[in-house]
Design an enzyme around this catalytic site. Structure first.
Site, short mmCIF file in Angstrom:
data_model
loop_
_atom_site.label_atom_id
_atom_site.label_comp_id
_atom_site.label_asym_id
_atom_site.label_seq_id
_atom_site.Cartn_x
_atom_site.Cartn_y
_atom_site.Cartn_z
N GLY A 64 0.85 -1.20 0.00
CA GLY A 64 0.00 0.00 0.00
C GLY A 64 0.88 1.24 0.00
O GLY A 64 1.95 1.24 -0.62
N ILE B 14 2.68 2.71 2.52
CA ILE B 14 4.00 2.58 3.16
C ILE B 14 4.82 1.49 2.47
O ILE B 14 6.00 1.68 2.17
CB ILE B 14 3.85 2.31 4.67
CG1 ILE B 14 3.15 3.52 5.33
CG2 ILE B 14 5.20 2.06 5.33
CD1 ILE B 14 2.67 3.29 6.76
N THR C 90 7.08 -3.10 10.95
CA THR C 90 6.71 -1.75 11.41
C THR C 90 5.21 -1.54 11.23
O THR C 90 4.75 -0.41 11.13
CB THR C 90 7.47 -0.66 10.61
OG1 THR C 90 7.22 -0.87 9.22
CG2 THR C 90 8.95 -0.66 10.89
N SER C 91 4.45 -2.66 11.13
CA SER C 91 2.99 -2.49 10.91
C SER C 91 2.27 -2.49 12.26
O SER C 91 2.14 -1.44 12.90
CB SER C 91 2.46 -3.56 9.96
OG SER C 91 2.57 -4.86 10.51
N ARG C 92 1.85 -3.66 12.72
CA ARG C 92 1.29 -3.80 14.06
C ARG C 92 1.80 -5.11 14.64
O ARG C 92 1.89 -6.13 13.91
CB ARG C 92 -0.24 -3.83 14.03
CG ARG C 92 -0.91 -2.48 13.79
CD ARG C 92 -0.80 -1.54 14.99
NE ARG C 92 -1.50 -0.28 14.77
CZ ARG C 92 -0.95 0.83 14.26
NH1 ARG C 92 0.32 0.84 13.92
NH2 ARG C 92 -1.65 1.94 14.10
N GLU D 298 2.08 -3.49 24.04
CA GLU D 298 2.94 -2.31 24.12
C GLU D 298 2.62 -1.50 25.37
O GLU D 298 1.44 -1.27 25.64
CB GLU D 298 2.76 -1.47 22.86
CG GLU D 298 3.22 -2.23 21.62
CD GLU D 298 3.10 -1.44 20.32
OE1 GLU D 298 2.57 -0.31 20.34
OE2 GLU D 298 3.54 -1.97 19.28
N HIS E 200 7.89 1.39 18.98
CA HIS E 200 6.80 1.90 18.13
C HIS E 200 7.01 3.39 17.77
O HIS E 200 6.22 4.25 18.16
CB HIS E 200 5.44 1.70 18.81
CG HIS E 200 4.30 1.72 17.84
ND1 HIS E 200 3.13 1.05 18.04
CD2 HIS E 200 4.15 2.33 16.63
CE1 HIS E 200 2.31 1.24 17.02
NE2 HIS E 200 2.92 2.03 16.15
N ALA F 25 8.01 4.40 14.36
CA ALA F 25 8.27 4.55 12.92
C ALA F 25 7.80 5.88 12.34
O ALA F 25 8.40 6.41 11.41
CB ALA F 25 7.66 3.37 12.16
P1 NAD Z 1 -2.46 1.04 3.20
O1 NAD Z 1 -3.90 0.77 3.39
O2 NAD Z 1 -2.05 2.05 2.17
O3 NAD Z 1 -1.67 -0.33 2.85
C1 NAD Z 1 -1.99 -1.56 3.41
C2 NAD Z 1 -1.88 -2.62 2.32
O4 NAD Z 1 -2.09 -3.89 2.91
C3 NAD Z 1 -2.94 -2.45 1.21
O5 NAD Z 1 -2.32 -2.48 -0.05
C4 NAD Z 1 -3.86 -3.65 1.42
O6 NAD Z 1 -4.43 -4.13 0.22
C5 NAD Z 1 -2.89 -4.66 2.02
N1 NAD Z 1 -3.56 -5.75 2.75
C6 NAD Z 1 -4.66 -5.67 3.55
N2 NAD Z 1 -4.95 -6.89 4.03
C7 NAD Z 1 -4.03 -7.74 3.55
C8 NAD Z 1 -3.82 -9.13 3.69
N3 NAD Z 1 -4.61 -9.91 4.44
N4 NAD Z 1 -2.77 -9.69 3.03
C9 NAD Z 1 -1.97 -8.93 2.25
N5 NAD Z 1 -2.12 -7.60 2.08
C10 NAD Z 1 -3.14 -7.01 2.72
O7 NAD Z 1 -1.90 1.44 4.62
P2 NAD Z 1 -0.53 2.20 4.97
O8 NAD Z 1 -0.78 3.66 5.07
O9 NAD Z 1 0.53 1.70 4.05
O10 NAD Z 1 -0.30 1.66 6.47
C11 NAD Z 1 -0.16 0.27 6.71
C12 NAD Z 1 -0.14 -0.03 8.19
O11 NAD Z 1 1.10 0.39 8.78
C13 NAD Z 1 -1.18 0.74 9.02
O12 NAD Z 1 -2.45 0.09 8.99
C14 NAD Z 1 -0.59 0.76 10.42
O13 NAD Z 1 -1.07 -0.32 11.17
C15 NAD Z 1 0.91 0.60 10.16
N6 NAD Z 1 1.68 1.79 10.56
C16 NAD Z 1 2.58 1.67 11.58
C17 NAD Z 1 3.34 2.76 11.95
C18 NAD Z 1 4.34 2.68 13.07
O14 NAD Z 1 4.56 3.68 13.75
N7 NAD Z 1 4.99 1.56 13.28
C19 NAD Z 1 3.20 3.99 11.28
C20 NAD Z 1 2.27 4.06 10.25
C21 NAD Z 1 1.52 2.95 9.90
#
Ligand code: NAD
Length: 335
Positions: free
Chosen positions: A165, A167, A245-247, A276, A295, A297
């Protein structure tokens, strides 16, 4: 939705002190703002009390806005304005049923988060945290050790991106700059990035088997909970690094511990955790082949301000009777 116009004197509860620029905008609009000023999140019973009386709630990902909290909300609560892109802490379905807007802060944190994901990838591959500890604790004894603190190469290696997506795509651009071969797995194909970067769409198993670096960028949802489990960790190369760096709950930490301890994979870099702050007794913290962060990022001065301002702009739009620009639950508009 009911008539939302007129933000004057609307009561707003903010669960943590926001950066100055965001607070100034809130104050300039003559809202009745109540801020929880402690560093730690407000207890659930405080949030429950607040949602009974306020018109808007600005919250962080540390606040669990679950069914109990939302059901406690009075008729006057119009919106939950999250200061983060991920909103797995909010029960969106229940909010939607009650006609409450939920908003997030996408986009403004993409590059900062991708910078950090790539930093963590490089730090993990080249053992930066271990190297730092080695020098600071006086373990550096040989002037230049031919076999000292050896790491993995990054240039020209294969990166597997789970979730291409915003990130994940930004991480892919950084990987391209490191001459990496990019493979990705997502529930949707991203043909634009395939053309732009030569990224190859593969199934999850192929990604895990072929990648030198696996980096996770999916939102936390029921379908991504423990997506990286024991079975999938066993598919990865022995020389590979796993970066998250997701969840936290996207990775099964117990399985990851076994994978690192028994060397099914070479190393991991974690910014996010199943709980956390993670407990000091978390066995993962006893391992040298893991590089860790609390946490952070998206934590740059500029980005945290942009996120808070964006949440405030969503709130203002709501009370001016406009659709907030970052509305997550669009179905609420049908209500
Ligand atoms: P986004 O919606 O642009 O991208 C997420 C991608 O994951 C999408 O392309 C979606 O199709 C894909 N996806 C969803 N379910 C899936 C699955 N089961 N299998 C494979 N792919 C799947 O979101 P983003 O803005 O890129 O952010 C992504 C995540 O990063 C956020 O939801 C958040 O949890 C996490 N995040 C963490 C931090 C941090 O501080 N560590 C900072 C920002 C975001």
């Amino acid at each position: 939705m009911k008539n939302l116009s007129g933000y004057n004197r609307k009561k707003i509860f903010v669960t943590r002190k926001l950066p100055e620029a965001a607070m100034k905008i809130l104050e300039s609009k003559a809202f009745d703002v109540n801020v929880w000023t402690k560093e730690t999140p407000p207890p659930k019973k405080v949030i429950i009390e607040k949602v009974k009386n306020v018109n808007g709630l600005i919250c962080l990902l540390t606040e669990k806005i679950d069914e109990e909290v939302i059901n406690a909300a009075g008729e006057q609560l119009r919106g939950i304005f999250q200061v983060a892109v991920g909103y797995d802490n909010i029960n969106v379905d229940v909010a939607t049923k009650k006609g409450i807007y939920v908003t997030n802060t996408p986009g403004v944190l993409t590059e900062t988060t991708a910078d950090f994901a790539f930093t963590l990838l490089m730090a993990t591959a080249r053992r930066i945290a271990e190297a730092d500890r080695c020098v600071k604790t006086g373990k550096w004894k040989i002037p230049w050790g031919l076999m000292m603190l050896l790491g993995q190469d990054i240039w020209g290696k294969t990166i597997g991106i789970i979730g291409l997506g915003r990130i994940g795509g930004a991480v892919a651009r950084r990987a391209k700059g490191m001459n990496m071969k990019i493979v990705y797995y997502d529930v949707y194909r991203n043909e634009n990035l395939e053309k732009e970067l030569g990224a190859k769409y593969v199934d999850l198993e192929t990604l895990l088997r072929e990648s030198d670096f696996v980096t996770v960028h999916v939102p936390l949802m029921p379908s991504t909970y423990h997506l990286i489990n024991e079975e999938r960790l066993k598919m990865m190369k022995k020389t590979s690094c796993l970066i998250n760096t997701s969840r936290g709950p996207v990775i099964d930490e117990k399985a990851l511990y076994k994978a690192l301890k028994e060397e099914w994979i070479w190393a991991a870099g974690l910014d996010v955790w199943e709980n956390e702050p993670t407990d000091l007794n978390n066995p993962l913290l006893t391992l040298d082949n893991i590089t860790v962060a609390p946490h952070i990022a998206s934590a740059s001065y500029a980005t945290r301000t942009k996120m808070a301002v964006m949440a405030v702009e969503n709130l203002i739009a709501t009370f001016e009777g406009r659709i907030p620009p970052n509305l997550v639950n669009k179905e609420v508009l049908k209500k």
